[in-house]
Design a protein around this motif. Structure first.
Motif, PDB file in Angstrom:
ATOM      1  N   SER A 225      26.692  22.532   7.800  1.00 14.89           N
ATOM      2  CA  SER A 225      28.081  22.655   7.362  1.00 14.89           C
ATOM      3  C   SER A 225      28.998  21.975   8.358  1.00 14.89           C
TER       4      SER A 225
ATOM      5  N   SER B 249      43.419  17.614   1.433  1.00 16.60           N
ATOM      6  CA  SER B 249      43.343  18.910   2.111  1.00 16.60           C
ATOM      7  C   SER B 249      42.090  18.948   2.978  1.00 16.60           C
TER       8      SER B 249
ATOM      9  N   ILE C 148      38.484  19.976   4.178  1.00 12.94           N
ATOM     10  CA  ILE C 148      37.327  20.236   3.327  1.00 12.94           C
ATOM     11  C   ILE C 148      36.146  20.669   4.189  1.00 12.94           C
ATOM     12  N   THR C 149      35.384  21.635   3.681  1.00 13.32           N
ATOM     13  CA  THR C 149      34.126  22.055   4.287  1.00 13.32           C
ATOM     14  C   THR C 149      33.017  21.527   3.406  1.00 13.32           C
TER      15      THR C 149
ATOM     16  N   SER D   3      27.968  19.364  -0.839  1.00 11.57           N
ATOM     17  CA  SER D   3      28.517  20.427  -1.681  1.00 11.57           C
ATOM     18  C   SER D   3      29.654  21.112  -0.940  1.00 11.57           C
ATOM     19  N   ASP D   4      30.628  21.499  -1.698  1.00 15.26           N
ATOM     20  CA  ASP D   4      31.793  22.204  -1.191  1.00 15.26           C
ATOM     21  C   ASP D   4      31.573  23.684  -1.483  1.00 15.26           C
ATOM     22  N   PRO D   5      31.392  24.526  -0.448  1.00 16.27           N
ATOM     23  CA  PRO D   5      31.091  25.936  -0.709  1.00 16.27           C
ATOM     24  C   PRO D   5      32.199  26.663  -1.468  1.00 16.27           C
ATOM     25  N   THR D   6      33.428  26.127  -1.464  1.00 15.82           N
ATOM     26  CA  THR D   6      34.521  26.766  -2.212  1.00 15.82           C
ATOM     27  C   THR D   6      34.444  26.430  -3.691  1.00 15.82           C
ATOM     28  N   GLY D   7      33.698  25.373  -4.031  1.00 15.81           N
ATOM     29  CA  GLY D   7      33.589  24.958  -5.424  1.00 15.81           C
ATOM     30  C   GLY D   7      34.757  24.107  -5.897  1.00 15.81           C
ATOM     31  N   GLU D   8      35.701  23.814  -5.001  1.00 10.51           N
ATOM     32  CA  GLU D   8      36.875  23.026  -5.380  1.00 10.51           C
ATOM     33  C   GLU D   8      36.498  21.586  -5.708  1.00 10.51           C
ATOM     34  N   HIS D   9      35.567  21.016  -4.969  1.00 10.66           N
ATOM     35  CA  HIS D   9      35.141  19.640  -5.182  1.00 10.66           C
ATOM     36  C   HIS D   9      33.672  19.600  -5.560  1.00 10.66           C
ATOM     37  N   ARG D  10      33.342  18.693  -6.467  1.00 13.04           N
ATOM     38  CA  ARG D  10      31.954  18.500  -6.883  1.00 13.04           C
ATOM     39  C   ARG D  10      31.579  17.044  -6.637  1.00 13.04           C
TER      40      ARG D  10
END
Length: 150
Positions: free
Chosen positions: A101, A70, A72-73, A132-139
């Motif tokens: 970003s 998907s 990614i930001t 870092s992914d600001p959505t928190g979906e990926h670490r």
């Protein structure tokens, strides 16, 4: 073993753990030689394209490939160290300006460069990227690239 001695050993161990986590972990988890790509478990890949020294700066050029499935930001920051043992070189551009970003569509690559103060060419460098992914979906753990700048 006496209670005061056990307390001293525990205190020293905890102190070394804190120091190690703050100063050593960014240098060792994981360290990637500059000539090898790295892929995180979720499919995000990092490849160092070049390390260059010009004037009083060393610059790292990276390619970030999004294979996560998907868009990614990412917020990106970095630090640079040089020599053996590694010593701080001074603040990187993102350290001074804050995280940069970027949005990378799925299946695409994005180039990213960063520079740090450099005393001279020919030095060994360790360059730690923090993504870092600001959505928190990926670490992502910090990624440290090691190489020589010419």
């Amino acid at each position: 073993m006496s209670a005061p001695r056990k307390a001293l050993i525990v205190t020293v161990a905890l102190t070394l753990s804190v120091i190690g986590l703050k100063f050593l972990v960014p240098l060792v988890a994981p360290i990637i030689p500059a000539d090898r790509p790295h892929e995180f478990a979720n499919g995000l890949g990092i490849r160092l394209l070049s390390i260059g020294h010009e004037g009083n700066r060393v610059t790292w050029y990276n390619e970030i490939r999004n294979g996560t499935g998907s868009d990614i930001t990412l917020n990106l920051t970095s630090t640079c160290r040089h020599g053996r043992p590694p010593q701080e070189s001074g603040p990187s551009g993102t350290s001074l300006e804050g995280a940069e970003s970027i949005v990378i569509p799925w299946g695409q690559t994005h180039g990213w460069s960063e520079s740090c103060p450099s005393p001279d060419s020919g030095r060994w460098w360790v360059y730690t990227m923090r993504l870092s992914d600001p959505t928190g979906e990926h670490r992502f753990p910090p990624l440290t690239l090691a190489g020589r700048a010419h």
